[in-house]
Design an enzyme around this catalytic site. Structure first.
Site, PDB file in Angstrom:
ATOM      1  N   ARG A  35       0.824  -1.211   0.000  1.00  0.00           N
ATOM      2  CA  ARG A  35       0.000   0.000   0.000  1.00  0.00           C
ATOM      3  C   ARG A  35       0.863   1.268   0.000  1.00  0.00           C
ATOM      4  NH1 ARG A  35      -5.119  -1.705   3.888  1.00  0.00           N
ATOM      5  NH2 ARG A  35      -6.549  -2.070   2.151  1.00  0.00           N
ATOM      6  N   LYS A 200     -15.208 -14.532   6.465  1.00  0.00           N
ATOM      7  CA  LYS A 200     -16.613 -14.328   6.818  1.00  0.00           C
ATOM      8  C   LYS A 200     -17.537 -14.183   5.623  1.00  0.00           C
ATOM      9  CE  LYS A 200     -17.704 -11.850  10.443  1.00  0.00           C
ATOM     10  NZ  LYS A 200     -17.797 -10.577  11.192  1.00  0.00           N
ATOM     11  N   GLY A 356      -7.171  -6.626   0.830  1.00  0.00           N
ATOM     12  CA  GLY A 356      -5.847  -6.518   1.428  1.00  0.00           C
ATOM     13  C   GLY A 356      -5.182  -7.880   1.547  1.00  0.00           C
ATOM     14  N   GLY A 380     -12.435  -3.726   1.468  1.00  0.00           N
ATOM     15  CA  GLY A 380     -13.851  -3.364   1.477  1.00  0.00           C
ATOM     16  C   GLY A 380     -14.222  -2.459   0.310  1.00  0.00           C
TER      17      GLY A 380
HETATM   18  C1  3PG Z   1      -8.561  -1.619   4.836  1.00  0.00           C
HETATM   19  O1  3PG Z   1      -7.615  -2.102   5.451  1.00  0.00           O
HETATM   20  O2  3PG Z   1      -9.390  -2.319   4.250  1.00  0.00           O
HETATM   21  C2  3PG Z   1      -8.668  -0.129   4.739  1.00  0.00           C
HETATM   22  O3  3PG Z   1      -7.506   0.490   5.151  1.00  0.00           O
HETATM   23  C3  3PG Z   1      -9.873   0.345   5.516  1.00  0.00           C
HETATM   24  O4  3PG Z   1      -9.713   0.061   6.861  1.00  0.00           O
HETATM   25  P1  3PG Z   1     -11.005  -0.033   7.788  1.00  0.00           P
HETATM   26  O5  3PG Z   1     -11.745  -1.262   7.344  1.00  0.00           O
HETATM   27  O6  3PG Z   1     -10.499  -0.132   9.197  1.00  0.00           O
HETATM   28  O7  3PG Z   1     -11.825   1.197   7.556  1.00  0.00           O
END
Ligand code: 3PG
Ligand code: MG
Length: 399
Positions: A35, A200, A356, A380
């Site tokens: 990232r 999940k 990720g 997400g």
């Molecule tokens: C992730 O790791 O998917 C992003 O950095 C968002 O993080 P978060 O789900 O804690 O908002």
């Protein structure tokens, strides 16, 4: 969408950049810097343009107050190495240290503010609280560049609210991500195959529902597969199971059949005695997981099956590992899927790796990133785009 180009001449101007530096850490050691590397093109471009670059980011989910464990110090160090210049780290977000750090910046220099989530207003559900923090952030800069693709699905002060105050534009990473993901969501070349994994199923129900009207094939692995196997009436031993989702998944299976979407489930499972790297394990049929055993990966036959189902695909999206790839004994399924995607891509498919974990998996397992058409930095966020949702961090950049 508004972009960096729409911000005009940036020389000598303070540009606040939202990046996603939420990297996996082992103590203070970054185990995958993907990232951070993905953020470089935008930061280098702004620096080359003579901007005074102020980067903000989050790490983990601290509870709205400073917490040493989630300090961005390791990120500042790594970013400095990659940029080849010192990156000063403010010890706060909008306080004395932040102001002094920004004031000390010369043209082309880059500084980082401490974890935005050390301030409870960042993630507040109360609009006025987020707006107040956004106002304080905006005072540090003359323009805003949104480049944290991994957080554009979050309606948070540093992503959404600040963009309503400062002249704003999408950074190059956000543009590239959106363009790549649109190739899968808008009129994908067919066959369109989607591989879903991760632990999940409840996180993925939305995307599954949407894909049942869009994809030609859905390949399921990872911890969530046991809820699918249970929905087919099989017992899953001590494997991860979301009982309350079994009925929903059964409905999805029926709908897939009705829509002519092929759902591909593993035929064999690597079943272990316990959740541990060195646990004894055997490969069993997916419909005969013994009582007490925990499925930690899809089996070798399933790996071959999944690769075969990817071989002739023209568009592939992959989100979520097939097993506990962090443990070598349970990495085979994820490796087989990654290899299958690399081969399909070489044969002309357009492939996206999102999430990720799956993005980290391809690097940790030693795959060349060039073997995939696009490796998304979003978990997400990429799922929500595949799901067809509108993301607040993108809508706010509309021109
Ligand atoms: C992730 O790791 O998917 C992003 O950095 C968002 O993080 P978060 O789900 O804690 O908002
Ligand atoms: Mg996440």
């Amino acid at each position: 969408m508004k972009t960096i180009d729409t911000l005009g001449d940036l020389r000598g101007r303070r540009v606040l950049v939202r990046s996603d530096f939420n990297v996996p850490l082992d103590g203070t050691t970054i185990t995958d810097d993907g990232r951070i590397r993905a953020a470089l093109p935008t930061l280098e471009r702004l620096s080359d343009a003579g901007a005074r670059v102020v980067v903000m980011a989050h790490l983990g989910r601290p509870k709205g107050a400073p917490d040493e464990k989630y300090s961005l110090a390791p990120v500042a160090a790594r970013l400095g190495e990659l940029l080849g210049q010192d990156v000063a780290l403010a010890t706060d977000l909008v306080g004395d240290s932040a102001r002094a750090t920004v004031d000390a910046l010369g043209d082309g220099q880059v500084a980082l503010l401490e974890n935005v989530r050390f301030d409870a207003r960042e993630t507040s559900k109360v609009d006025a609280e987020r707006a107040e923090l956004a106002g304080e952030l905006a005072e540090l800069a003359d323009a805003f560049v949104s480049d944290g693709f991994g957080v554009v699905h979050r309606k948070q002060a540093s992503v959404y609210d600040v963009a309503q105050i400062l002249p704003s534009g999408a950074g190059d990473l956000v543009l590239k991500e959106v363009e790549s993901l649109s190739r899968a969501t808008t009129d994908p070349e067919r066959p369109y195959a989607v591989v879903l994994g991760g632990s999940k199923v409840s996180d993925k129900l939305g995307v599954i529902a949407n894909l049942l009207t869009k994809a030609d094939r859905l390949l399921i692995g990872g911890g969530m597969v046991f809820t699918f196997l249970a929905a087919q009436g099989h017992s899953v031993g001590a494997s991860l199971l979301e009982e309350d989702q079994v009925d929903t998944v059964r409905g999805h299976l029926a709908e897939a059949e009705k829509n002519g979407v092929e759902i591909v489930l593993p035929t064999d499972i690597v079943a272990a005695d316990s959740f541990a790297a060195d646990s004894p394990h055997t490969t069993v049929a997916a419909d005969a997981i013994p009582d007490g055993k925990i499925g930690l990966d899809i089996g070798p036959e399933s790996g071959r099956l999944f690769a075969a189902k990817l071989a002739d695909a023209r568009t592939i999206a992959w989100n979520g590992p097939m097993g506990v790839f962090e443990f070598e004994a349970f990495a085979g399924g994820t490796r087989a899927v990654a290899q299958g995607i690399v081969e399909a891509t070489a044969a002309g498919a357009f492939s996206i790796v999102g999430g990720g974990d799956s993005a980290a998996a391809v690097r940790i397992l030693g795959f060349d990133e060039d073997g995939f058409s696009h490796i998304s930095t979003g978990g997400g966020a990429s799922l929500e785009l595949l799901e067809g949702k509108e993301l607040p961090g993108l809508t706010v950049l509309a021109d």
